[in-house]
Design a protein around this motif. Structure first.
Motif, PDB file in Angstrom:
ATOM      1  N   GLU A  70      -2.264  -2.574  12.420  1.00  0.00           N
ATOM      2  CA  GLU A  70      -1.296  -1.619  11.981  1.00  0.00           C
ATOM      3  C   GLU A  70      -0.566  -1.798  10.585  1.00  0.00           C
ATOM      4  O   GLU A  70      -0.862  -3.080  10.084  1.00  0.00           O
ATOM      5  N   GLU A  71       0.068  -0.966  10.194  1.00  0.00           N
ATOM      6  CA  GLU A  71       0.890  -0.879   9.029  1.00  0.00           C
ATOM      7  C   GLU A  71       2.193  -0.817   9.173  1.00  0.00           C
ATOM      8  O   GLU A  71       2.771   0.164   9.352  1.00  0.00           O
ATOM      9  N   LYS A  72       3.215  -1.725   8.574  1.00  0.00           N
ATOM     10  CA  LYS A  72       4.571  -1.721   8.718  1.00  0.00           C
ATOM     11  C   LYS A  72       5.006  -0.647   7.618  1.00  0.00           C
ATOM     12  O   LYS A  72       4.437  -0.374   6.631  1.00  0.00           O
ATOM     13  N   LEU A  73       5.755   0.502   8.045  1.00  0.00           N
ATOM     14  CA  LEU A  73       6.320   1.459   7.168  1.00  0.00           C
ATOM     15  C   LEU A  73       7.826   1.449   7.009  1.00  0.00           C
ATOM     16  O   LEU A  73       8.492   0.613   7.941  1.00  0.00           O
ATOM     17  N   ALA A  74       8.436   2.178   6.140  1.00  0.00           N
ATOM     18  CA  ALA A  74       9.981   2.198   6.170  1.00  0.00           C
ATOM     19  C   ALA A  74      10.602   2.629   7.423  1.00  0.00           C
ATOM     20  O   ALA A  74       9.944   3.429   8.208  1.00  0.00           O
ATOM     21  N   GLY A  75      11.739   2.194   7.480  1.00  0.00           N
ATOM     22  CA  GLY A  75      12.810   2.594   8.531  1.00  0.00           C
ATOM     23  C   GLY A  75      12.257   2.344   9.827  1.00  0.00           C
ATOM     24  O   GLY A  75      12.558   2.715  10.937  1.00  0.00           O
ATOM     25  N   GLY A  76      11.590   1.115   9.823  1.00  0.00           N
ATOM     26  CA  GLY A  76      11.147   0.364  11.260  1.00  0.00           C
ATOM     27  C   GLY A  76      10.218   0.940  11.799  1.00  0.00           C
ATOM     28  O   GLY A  76       9.882   0.761  13.031  1.00  0.00           O
ATOM     29  N   MET A  77       9.081   1.968  11.176  1.00  0.00           N
ATOM     30  CA  MET A  77       8.093   2.449  11.778  1.00  0.00           C
ATOM     31  C   MET A  77       6.987   1.634  11.223  1.00  0.00           C
ATOM     32  O   MET A  77       6.927   0.748  10.438  1.00  0.00           O
ATOM     33  N   ALA A  78       5.863   1.816  12.201  1.00  0.00           N
ATOM     34  CA  ALA A  78       4.608   1.504  11.823  1.00  0.00           C
ATOM     35  C   ALA A  78       3.271   2.505  12.281  1.00  0.00           C
ATOM     36  O   ALA A  78       3.620   3.053  13.340  1.00  0.00           O
ATOM     37  N   ALA A  79       2.432   2.456  11.224  1.00  0.00           N
ATOM     38  CA  ALA A  79       1.239   3.237  11.751  1.00  0.00           C
ATOM     39  C   ALA A  79       0.157   2.208  12.420  1.00  0.00           C
ATOM     40  O   ALA A  79       0.204   1.161  11.783  1.00  0.00           O
ATOM     41  N   TRP A  80      -0.219   2.527  13.418  1.00  0.00           N
ATOM     42  CA  TRP A  80      -1.381   1.889  14.009  1.00  0.00           C
ATOM     43  C   TRP A  80      -2.576   2.359  14.486  1.00  0.00           C
ATOM     44  O   TRP A  80      -2.728   3.827  14.589  1.00  0.00           O
ATOM     45  N   TYR A  81      -3.736   1.731  14.571  1.00  0.00           N
ATOM     46  CA  TYR A  81      -4.972   2.398  15.135  1.00  0.00           C
ATOM     47  C   TYR A  81      -5.599   1.406  16.131  1.00  0.00           C
ATOM     48  O   TYR A  81      -5.300   0.268  16.205  1.00  0.00           O
ATOM     49  N   GLN A  82      -6.585   2.025  16.894  1.00  0.00           N
ATOM     50  CA  GLN A  82      -7.349   1.256  17.867  1.00  0.00           C
ATOM     51  C   GLN A  82      -8.670   1.856  18.159  1.00  0.00           C
ATOM     52  O   GLN A  82      -8.647   2.825  18.292  1.00  0.00           O
ATOM     53  N   CYS A  83      -9.994   1.123  17.928  1.00  0.00           N
ATOM     54  CA  CYS A  83     -11.237   1.512  18.157  1.00  0.00           C
ATOM     55  C   CYS A  83     -11.758   0.621  19.167  1.00  0.00           C
ATOM     56  O   CYS A  83     -11.974  -0.476  19.053  1.00  0.00           O
ATOM     57  N   GLU A  84     -11.700   1.036  20.769  1.00  0.00           N
ATOM     58  CA  GLU A  84     -12.277   0.284  21.676  1.00  0.00           C
ATOM     59  C   GLU A  84     -13.691   0.901  22.052  1.00  0.00           C
ATOM     60  O   GLU A  84     -13.663   1.988  22.397  1.00  0.00           O
ATOM     61  N   SER A  85     -14.695   0.111  22.102  1.00  0.00           N
ATOM     62  CA  SER A  85     -15.876   0.629  22.722  1.00  0.00           C
ATOM     63  C   SER A  85     -16.453  -0.241  23.871  1.00  0.00           C
ATOM     64  O   SER A  85     -16.380  -1.366  24.159  1.00  0.00           O
ATOM     65  N   ASP A  86     -17.104   0.684  24.569  1.00  0.00           N
ATOM     66  CA  ASP A  86     -17.964   0.161  25.757  1.00  0.00           C
ATOM     67  C   ASP A  86     -19.179  -0.506  25.386  1.00  0.00           C
ATOM     68  O   ASP A  86     -19.793  -0.240  24.402  1.00  0.00           O
ATOM     69  N   VAL A  87     -19.523  -1.887  25.931  1.00  0.00           N
ATOM     70  CA  VAL A  87     -20.465  -2.633  25.576  1.00  0.00           C
ATOM     71  C   VAL A  87     -21.441  -2.577  26.866  1.00  0.00           C
ATOM     72  O   VAL A  87     -21.072  -3.390  27.878  1.00  0.00           O
TER      73      VAL A  87
END
Length: 364
Positions: free
Chosen positions: A68-85
């Motif tokens: 995730e990346e912290k943004l202004a105003g207490g917000m955050a952008a986030w990502y997740q990539c989860e894969s079957d193994v």
């Protein structure tokens, strides 16, 4: 070293350090699970005897990346990539990149808004009160409890902040199946809407969820142009000392049931499970019962239910590594063959299947 050389050295060092800094914001996680089961099926749907087998199962093994990346105003952008193994190379289709819970979103004081492939709120609620696993040799069969326990693609999701122990989430999915098809083909324009909530306080938790699916093919539904299927679930857990107990109840209904136009299927199911933990030792017991199919339109439904028992013992070598043994059995009522272990193909009417499984699991 002259000034120009110093400046160049600092620039090179900064360029090399930048990727390391970015990488530090990413977490790599996952689980590798090996199950080896001795599986005894009943006769197949054509009443032909089937071979007993022993086979591997990778039971929800996965690897993921999140950050995730912290943004202004207490917000955050986030990502997740989860894969079957599928590292055991089973006969089932291999997983693909980001085929499990994977999304990109924004979160803050308003809650969490994200887009991607994600567990439905009903699946999330089921996992809280079901206690037993859903996949692998010993998994409580999704069709047995509720076929609506799914991970949906192409979804819009919203989760509320935690409000004094209460939280809620909603999901909308558009299958895109209607793209590039004539407007006379209304059966492919599938939609899924799922909402759920949870309240947790101390040792007690309660969950509830509702899901509606339009024009989606399922085990008991044709997914036709007029099909509007629905499921709801309520459940609760309570922890007392080394014990934890969970109870779930579901109701599902399908339009155009079993391909019969104008018919409707309804079915109740419930699951009771519990765990006992003593240091590194964990014992799990589970029982799931699906009632008979209640079918309108003149289709017989008596003795069409089924049930499953699960018992397992695991020893934790550490917080992240455990070994174990378990047993599970699925029984179909005399006029039913809808249920089988590991969600495998239907077996003969009134037949049962069982498995003894050994496992080694490591999480990271």
């Amino acid at each position: 070293m002259n000034k120009k050389v110093k400046v160049m050295a600092l620039a090179v060092a900064g360029a090399l350090a930048a990727p390391v800094s970015a990488l530090a914001q990413t977490t790599i996680y996952g689980q590798f699970n090996v199950e080896y089961g001795f599986y005894s099926p009943g006769d197949n749907a054509a009443n032909q005897p089937q071979n007993s087998t022993d086979a591997f199962n990778s039971g929800a093994s996965r690897i993921g990346f999140r950050g995730e990346e912290k943004l202004a105003g207490g917000m955050a952008a986030w990502y997740q990539c989860e894969s079957d193994v599928r590292f055991l190379d089973e006969t089932t289709a291999a997983g693909s990149l980001c085929d499990r819970n994977s999304a990109v979103g924004l979160k803050g004081g308003f809650g969490n808004l994200f887009f991607g492939t994600w567990d439905s709120p009903l699946k999330t609620a089921s996992g809280v009160s079901r206690i037993t696993n859903e996949g692998g040799w010993l998994g409580t069969q999704g069709v047995l409890l509720t076929e609506f326990s799914n991970r949906n693609k192409q979804t819009i999701n919203y989760g509320t902040p935690n409000l004094g122990g209460f939280s809620a989430n909603a999901q909308f999915s558009n299958t895109r199946a209607a793209m590039d098809t004539p407007d006379t083909n209304q059966a492919v324009d599938g939609r899924i809407l799922s909402i759920g909530g949870q309240y947790a306080a101390g040792p007690f938790a309660i969950v509830a969820a509702l899901e509606q699916r339009k024009k989606i093919t399922a085990t008991f539904s044709s997914g036709g142009a007029n099909a509007e299927d629905e499921a709801w679930l309520v459940g609760a857990t309570y922890r007392f000392g080394p014990f934890k107990a969970g109870l779930s109840f579901t109701n599902i209904s399908f339009d155009d049931g079993l391909g019969v136009a104008g018919s409707k299927i309804e079915r109740d199911a419930w699951a009771l499970a519990g765990t006992y933990t003593a240091g590194p030792h964990v014992i799990t017991l589970g029982y799931t019962l699906a009632d008979d199919l209640d079918i309108s339109g003149g289709v017989s439904s008596s003795n069409s239910g089924g049930n499953q028992i699960v018992v397992s013992y695991n020893y934790y070598l550490s917080k992240r590594t455990n070994i174990g043994i378990g047993y599970s059995k699925v029984d179909n009522d005399s006029d039913g063959n809808n249920y089988n272990l590991d969600n495998r193909a239907p077996i003969c009417l009134g037949c049962s299947s069982d498995v003894v499984s050994f496992n080694l699991t490591h999480s990271f």
